[in-house]
Scaffold this active site. Structure first.
Site, PDB file in Angstrom:
ATOM      1  N   THR A  20      -1.250   9.170  -5.563  1.00 38.08           N
ATOM      2  CA  THR A  20      -0.493  10.071  -4.678  1.00 38.08           C
ATOM      3  C   THR A  20       0.557   9.278  -3.904  1.00 38.08           C
ATOM      4  OG1 THR A  20      -2.061   9.771  -2.835  1.00 38.08           O
ATOM      5  CG2 THR A  20      -2.478  11.618  -4.335  1.00 38.08           C
ATOM      6  N   GLY A  21       1.441  10.013  -3.223  1.00 41.84           N
ATOM      7  CA  GLY A  21       2.393   9.401  -2.300  1.00 41.84           C
ATOM      8  C   GLY A  21       3.239   8.306  -2.907  1.00 41.84           C
ATOM      9  N   SER A 150       3.257  -2.216   7.249  1.00 41.56           N
ATOM     10  CA  SER A 150       3.754  -1.060   7.997  1.00 41.56           C
ATOM     11  C   SER A 150       4.542  -1.550   9.193  1.00 41.56           C
ATOM     12  CB  SER A 150       2.576  -0.201   8.465  1.00 41.56           C
ATOM     13  OG  SER A 150       2.963   0.712   9.472  1.00 41.56           O
ATOM     14  N   TYR A 175      -5.655   0.444  12.647  1.00 42.59           N
ATOM     15  CA  TYR A 175      -4.703   0.566  11.540  1.00 42.59           C
ATOM     16  C   TYR A 175      -3.632  -0.527  11.655  1.00 42.59           C
ATOM     17  CZ  TYR A 175      -1.041   2.544   8.573  1.00 42.59           C
ATOM     18  OH  TYR A 175      -0.079   2.721   7.617  1.00 42.59           O
TER      19      TYR A 175
END
Length: 305
Positions: A20-21, A150, A175
């Site tokens: 996905t993504g 990120s 995260y």
């Protein structure tokens, strides 16, 4: 956008979270370039759907789904053993899979769930398949490992005493810690590979930018929708978010560096915390302990096949 027309015929790539993504977009791109693509995730239905999607868009029949649950060290070991037994080469490993702020609890391995899926699982997987990456890499065409970091690595913290704790950090902090840990891992593995002569493997980290994927919904269906709408005009699509990872695989100059950080298809700098060599080594040692690797097993990861 990655503008490279480079082909990947004869090459093999693994993409965690390739169903996905951004992971699916990377899989489509690699398949379209002729690569054999192994997509890995813990959901067989998603795997079957992804294979169909890739085939519909590229016509490639060289796409394989394999079960991998990064929240289980046993699953990671089984997946890696399968790869080592069935594949004769591994050119590309994209450590893409990840979870958002889904929960602050320990897995059956005694690891924080978010940290295990995003970081510890990839740490173990990378080392276990490293001999095959080393076997495949060549001076002018090294094997490439991509760690999907990120923008939130900028607020990540590596507090070794509390790295694996639950009910200590805000979930968004866990995260962020995991995404900083991936960058430090790339730096430390680079140092260790450089001390091994004749090794042609590079590992670099990528910030895909703010991407509008379903990871937002890990904060809850309503909260996730609100966040997604608030950032709608700033979000990249999954296709756009995948471009820097694709660039780092395809670009000749990106294959000449290791331990570096890329964003918007360009080499840039990570947060200054990512360049602390002492912390990188300490994180490595703690990671080896937490994923339960013996010295003998770790040494085997650096041997030539």
């Amino acid at each position: 956008m990655c503008k490279s027309k480079k082909r990947l015929d004869g090459k093999t790539a693994i993409i965690t979270g390739g169903t996905t993504g951004m992971g699916l977009r990377i899989a489509i791109d690699f398949a379209d370039r002729g690569a054999k693509v192994i997509i890995a995730c813990p959901y067989p239905d998603e795997g079957a759907s992804a294979i169909k999607t890739v085939y519909d868009k590229t016509g490639s029949e060289k796409v394989i789904y394999k079960y991998l649950d990064l929240a289980s060290l046993e699953s990671v070991r089984q997946f890696a053993a399968d790869i080592m037994n069935t594949e004769d080469r591994l050119d590309i490993l994209v450590n893409n899979a990840g979870v958002g702020v889904v929960g602050d609890f320990l897995t059956k391995d005694g690891l924080n769930f978010i940290m295990q899926v995003n970081y510890f699982g990839h740490f173990l997987l990378t080392l276990l398949v490293l001999p095959l990456l080393k076997k495949t890499g060549r001076p002018l065409e090294p094997s490439r490992i991509i760690n999907m970091s990120s923008i939130l690595h900028n607020i990540g913290k590596i507090d070794l005493k509390n790295l694996n704790k639950t009910n200590y950090w805000y979930k968004i902090q866990i995260y962020s810690n995991s995404k900083l840990a991936l960058v430090l891992f790339a730096r430390e593995l680079t140092c260790r590979l450089r001390s091994s002569r004749g090794t042609h493997v590079v590992i670099n980290s990528v910030d895909p930018g703010l991407v509008g994927t379903n990871i937002y919904y890990s904060a809850g269906s309503i909260t996730g929708l609100i966040i997604k709408l608030l950032f709608y005009n700033l979000n990249k699509t999954p296709l756009e978010g995948a471009q820097t990872a694709i660039h780092v695989v395809m670009d000749k100059k990106a294959g000449e560096v290791s331990g570096e950080f890329f964003k918007n298809c360009k080499r840039t700098t990570a947060h200054w915390n990512a360049y602390n060599e002492k912390v990188a080594k300490q994180l490595w040692d703690e990671s080896v302990r937490l994923v339960k690797m013996s010295d003998q097993e770790l040494n085997r990861c650096f041997l030539d096949l």
